[in-house]
Enzyme design. Structure first.
Site, PDB file in Angstrom:
ATOM      1  N   SER A   1       4.646 -16.523 -44.528  1.00  0.00           N
ATOM      2  CA  SER A   1       4.573 -15.593 -43.405  1.00  0.00           C
ATOM      3  C   SER A   1       5.331 -16.098 -42.184  1.00  0.00           C
ATOM      4  CB  SER A   1       3.108 -15.323 -43.033  1.00  0.00           C
ATOM      5  OG  SER A   1       2.473 -14.571 -44.037  1.00  0.00           O
TER       6      SER A   1
ATOM      7  N   ASP B   1       0.420  -7.701 -43.817  1.00  0.00           N
ATOM      8  CA  ASP B   1       0.697  -9.034 -44.355  1.00  0.00           C
ATOM      9  C   ASP B   1       0.405  -9.067 -45.852  1.00  0.00           C
ATOM     10  OD1 ASP B   1       0.626 -11.881 -44.974  1.00  0.00           O
ATOM     11  OD2 ASP B   1       0.566 -12.193 -42.825  1.00  0.00           O
TER      12      ASP B   1
END
Length: 442
Positions: free
Chosen positions: A72, A31
């Site tokens: 995200s 991430d």
């Protein structure tokens, strides 16, 4: 007739798996991990990271449906479902239409599925592989969707969204009881994880997110430990499987411009890559794909002078900026002493003024300020505390890995994986650079 069709479909699946050589997929997402994050960690480690040893590499475009800079949720949806959506949305299109993700499709073909993360399991990226909500903030609904999902394994944090009391639920629902009724075993400690020998499991190892990799001790497991156990469970009886692994907190350390924290998070993620590679050595029909949802921080490898002070980071930096602020952030004298002790850095009056300016905004602002100060002292630069629209790297190992070289849109990745697994496509829309939205976002 139905029995004949079922046998035919099963034979077709087997033939496709054999034809591509792909039986198992390990899909790893760092991430917020840009190529500079990976290179900085490799330099600090003084070795080539495992992911950098990939025989096939490329880059992935990350824009969302409503912004050049994704979050995200939108990026996770693209990587899981093959569709662009608006920032903040998971598993559905901007108009609210629900779209299926690759884990759901794989499960329908009898392929075992799992997700592993170091954040709350209801956070945006892991949720994209089982969930469908218009707002990523709706983690209670995502928890409900998880316990009703086809997943075989789910490891991460965030039991606060699953319990009727002592957490974030106000509706009294006991999702742990529902998970057990649906066939999940439930574990909460590293000891239980290491000793687990069942077939289907939900593991929630913290109230919220797991602690940072550099601070995680005791009964909170490390990412490589969770991945190793997930692979053990999913590969039982020589079953085919699909596993998504997220190095969740790379993003947060990059938000904080924290070079020490970033270094340690990527090392943990890369150690999980090593676990995947070791598994693939024994199971050569395993495809490993490693990429990121977006880049965070706009990391620059130097602030000038044709140099970076990497030795200072290796030798002097021993804690995350947030840890320092949490323990010593209330007093200037204590803060200065702590920064001197744990980083061998003397905070100037100018540094303290900047710290107080950012601290007035939020706790995270205080941590961000210390992270930025310490990065500057080591001649590491950042352009922002937020996400950027930069392309991210992709690394691939195993059968079919050559398909991931070059430049791809993020929506192409789950479609390539599905093709290699022999389960068709996950979406029917193709995107290109002409589709990049010339707008802002959030």
């Amino acid at each position: 007739m139905r029995r004949f069709l079922l046998v035919f479909v099963l034979l077709l699946i087997v033939s496709l798996l054999v034809a591509s050589g792909v039986k198992n997929v390990i899909y790893m997402i760092g991430d917020g991990m840009g190529i500079n994050h990976v290179l900085l960690t490799s330099y600090l480690e003084g070795r080539e990271l495992y992911m950098l040893q990939a025989p096939y590499t490329g880059f992935v475009l990350t824009f969302s449906a409503n912004s050049n800079v994704p979050d995200s949720a939108a990026a996770g949806t693209a990587l899981a479902c093959g569709y662009k959506t608006n920032n903040g949305m998971i598993g559905m299109l901007p108009d609210g239409k629900v779209v299926t993700n690759i884990a759901e499709i794989a499960a329908q073909y009898g392929i075992k599925t799992g997700i592993v993360a170091t954040c709350r399991i209801t956070h945006a990226t892991p949720a994209a592989f089982y969930g469908h909500v218009s707002s990523r903030r709706d983690e209670n609904t995502l928890a409900e969707q998880l316990v009703d999902s086809y997943l075989t394994v789910a490891f991460g944090g965030g039991w606060r969204h699953f319990v009727p009391t002592g957490g974030k639920r106000k509706d009294g629902k006991d999702l742990i009881a529902i998970a057990k009724a649906n066939g999940f075993d439930y574990i909460t400690t590293k000891t239980e994880l290491l000793n687990y020998d069942g077939d289907r499991v939900l593991g929630l190892f913290s109230y919220s997110h797991l602690k940072a990799a550099s601070e995680r001790t005791g009964e909170e497991p490390m990412l490589p430990e969770m991945v190793e156990k997930a692979l053990e469970i999913l590969s039982k009886d020589d079953s085919p499987f699909f596993l998504m692994v997220e190095g969740s907190q790379i993003d947060w350390e990059a938000h904080g411009n924290d070079v020490y924290g970033l270094w340690k998070e990527i090392v943990e993620f890369d150690n999980a890559v090593k676990v995947a590679l070791d598994f693939a050595k024994e199971h050569p029909n395993t495809l490993i794909v490693i990429t990121a949802d977006h880049e965070t921080g706009g990391l620059g490898l130097s602030t000038g002078g044709y140099t970076m002070n990497l030795e200072k980071i290796r030798k002097d930096y021993t804690k995350t900026a947030d840890w320092i602020v949490s323990n010593f952030g209330d007093s200037d004298e204590e803060l200065k002493e702590a920064v001197k002790t744990y980083f061998n850095v003397e905070l100037t009056d100018e540094d303290l003024a900047y710290y107080h300016e950012e601290k007035a905004k939020s706790f995270y602002g205080a941590g961000n300020a210390i992270g930025r100060i310490l990065s500057n002292k080591a001649q590491i630069g950042w352009t922002t505390h937020d996400h950027t629209g930069g392309a991210v790297p992709i690394f691939a190992f195993g059968p079919g890995a050559e398909l991931f070289s070059g430049v791809h849109d993020n929506t192409e990745i789950p479609n390539l994986i599905a093709y290699l697994l022999g389960i068709g496509k996950v979406s029917d829309v193709e995107y290109g650079i002409e589709d990049v939205p010339l707008v802002g976002g959030h």
